[in-house]
Design a protein around this motif. Structure first.
Motif, PDB file in Angstrom:
ATOM      1  N   LEU A 172       0.828  -1.206   0.000  1.00 15.60           N
ATOM      2  CA  LEU A 172       0.000   0.000   0.000  1.00 15.60           C
ATOM      3  C   LEU A 172       0.862   1.255   0.000  1.00 15.60           C
ATOM      4  N   GLN A 259     -16.230   4.772   7.768  1.00 16.91           N
ATOM      5  CA  GLN A 259     -15.434   3.550   7.880  1.00 16.91           C
ATOM      6  C   GLN A 259     -15.937   2.678   9.027  1.00 16.91           C
ATOM      7  N   ARG A 276     -13.053  -4.886   4.238  1.00 15.45           N
ATOM      8  CA  ARG A 276     -13.674  -4.342   3.035  1.00 15.45           C
ATOM      9  C   ARG A 276     -13.314  -2.886   2.795  1.00 15.45           C
ATOM     10  N   ARG A 278     -11.500   0.454   1.757  1.00 12.63           N
ATOM     11  CA  ARG A 278     -10.573   0.853   0.702  1.00 12.63           C
ATOM     12  C   ARG A 278     -10.289   2.346   0.842  1.00 12.63           C
ATOM     13  N   PRO A 279      -9.000   2.738   0.956  1.00  9.27           N
ATOM     14  CA  PRO A 279      -7.841   1.845   0.984  1.00  9.27           C
ATOM     15  C   PRO A 279      -7.801   1.015   2.258  1.00  9.27           C
ATOM     16  N   PRO A 280      -7.156  -0.149   2.209  1.00  9.16           N
ATOM     17  CA  PRO A 280      -7.120  -1.020   3.387  1.00  9.16           C
ATOM     18  C   PRO A 280      -6.341  -0.384   4.529  1.00  9.16           C
TER      19      PRO A 280
END
Length: 342
Positions: A172, A259, A276, A278-280
């Motif tokens: 990432l 989130q 789930r 995004r971004p993780p």
């Protein structure tokens, strides 16, 4: 000749000294510089150890003295070993001098490493290298490093023991950070783990990663979501002193509570729901989101999102109410809501 994106990383690591030159061009100067450094180090050795075998020529100097490049290519070095000539910030005005040097190049001469900004397909400089029989041209684009490249960078840094979460966190970061910052992060992680044979974790990656500019906002949202209204005022004053706007605070709060809502509303639970996002998210931040989502619950989070949405509309309206006061009131309401559910 064109060097394909698939072949380029391997050539950067092991350039062929029997080829007269390489043109590296692209709009991202940091990426171009990183590749140029890699090529030159492979040809003549690391910077500082091989300056006697490397000649640097600003491309602008070639307009005044076009023969300087050919002289540098043909010069006999005092120290043995492969030589290189680095032509920096080349444009189409350097095409004639480079063409003459490529034409007269012979095996054993210095290899030319040329860097340039973004070049169109009509560029005479790009056409020169792409049309040459033995020289190479490669464009550097803004694509993030792939798995193979990241694996190589980890190997170069001596990082061969990582958890799966740490690998995901570095992947990432590789997509988010400029190449120079990402390489520096790997070096910091390698230094941090020096002498430690345990696996590097996502928490350690986060520890050495560049701090996000909204780190102070994250601290504020942690206080709000944890139900600590007394700590909101002092933190808001510090953010105000840094020039943070109420609308920016509201946008950040909405993003954070969305989130939490995504995690809390997952049928598999908050632990599955956070996957789930995004971004993780990784490491301690992931643990905090799971904990907060479980504490708040889906329905209470829907109430929080309603409060923040109403506040956002007020902040963007023609209301004359003090905006920071509106934002502070909303955050205190949320913190008190969190405290009630304990």
């Amino acid at each position: 000749m064109k060097l394909s994106p698939r072949e380029a990383p391997g050539y950067f690591r092991a350039p062929d000294p029997r080829r007269p030159g390489l043109l590296i061009y692209g709009g991202d100067t940091m990426r171009v510089a990183s590749r140029r450094q890699e090529v030159i180090a492979a040809l003549v050795g690391p910077e500082g150890e091989s300056e006697m075998r490397l000649t640097r020529l600003p491309a602008s100097d070639l307009r005044k003295d076009s023969a300087a490049l050919l002289d540098a290519v043909k010069a006999q070095g005092f120290f043995p070993g492969q030589r290189a000539v680095f032509v920096e910030e080349a444009t189409d005005t350097a095409t004639q001098a480079l063409s003459a040097a490529l034409e007269d190049w012979r095996e054993g001469d210095a290899v030319m490493v040329v860097t340039a900004g973004q070049l169109t397909a009509r560029s005479s400089l790009r056409k020169l290298f792409e049309g040459h029989r033995t020289a190479y041209a490669v464009g550097i684009y803004d694509d993030p490093p792939g798995r193979e490249e990241i694996a190589r960078m980890l190997s170069d840094a001596g990082l061969d023991r990582l958890t799966s979460d740490a690998e995901a966190a570095l992947g990432l970061l590789g997509r988010e950070l400029p190449p120079g910052d990402f390489r520096q992060t790997l070096e910091k992680l390698a230094l941090y783990k020096h002498g430690d044979r345990s696996e590097a974790t996502a928490e350690e990656v986060q520890l050495v990663a560049p701090q996000a500019p909204d780190a102070a906002l994250d601290d504020l949202l942690e206080v709000v979501a944890s139900g600590k209204p007394r700590e909101i005022g002092p933190m808001l004053r510090r953010l105000m002193a840094q020039g943070v706007l109420p609308v920016t605070l509201c946008i950040g709060a909405l993003r954070h509570f969305r989130q939490l809502h995504t995690a809390a509303s997952d049928p598999g639970g908050a632990g599955a729901g956070v996957g789930r996002l995004r971004p993780p998210v990784f490491g301690p931040r992931r643990d905090r989101i799971v904990r907060q989502a479980q504490h708040w619950g889906m329905y209470r989070l829907e109430t929080a999102l309603s409060v923040l949405t109403d506040t956002d509309l007020q902040l963007r309206s023609v209301s004359t109410a003090p905006q920071m006061a509106l934002m502070e009131r909303a955050l205190i309401r949320l913190a008190m809501l969190a405290a009630q559910s304990r």
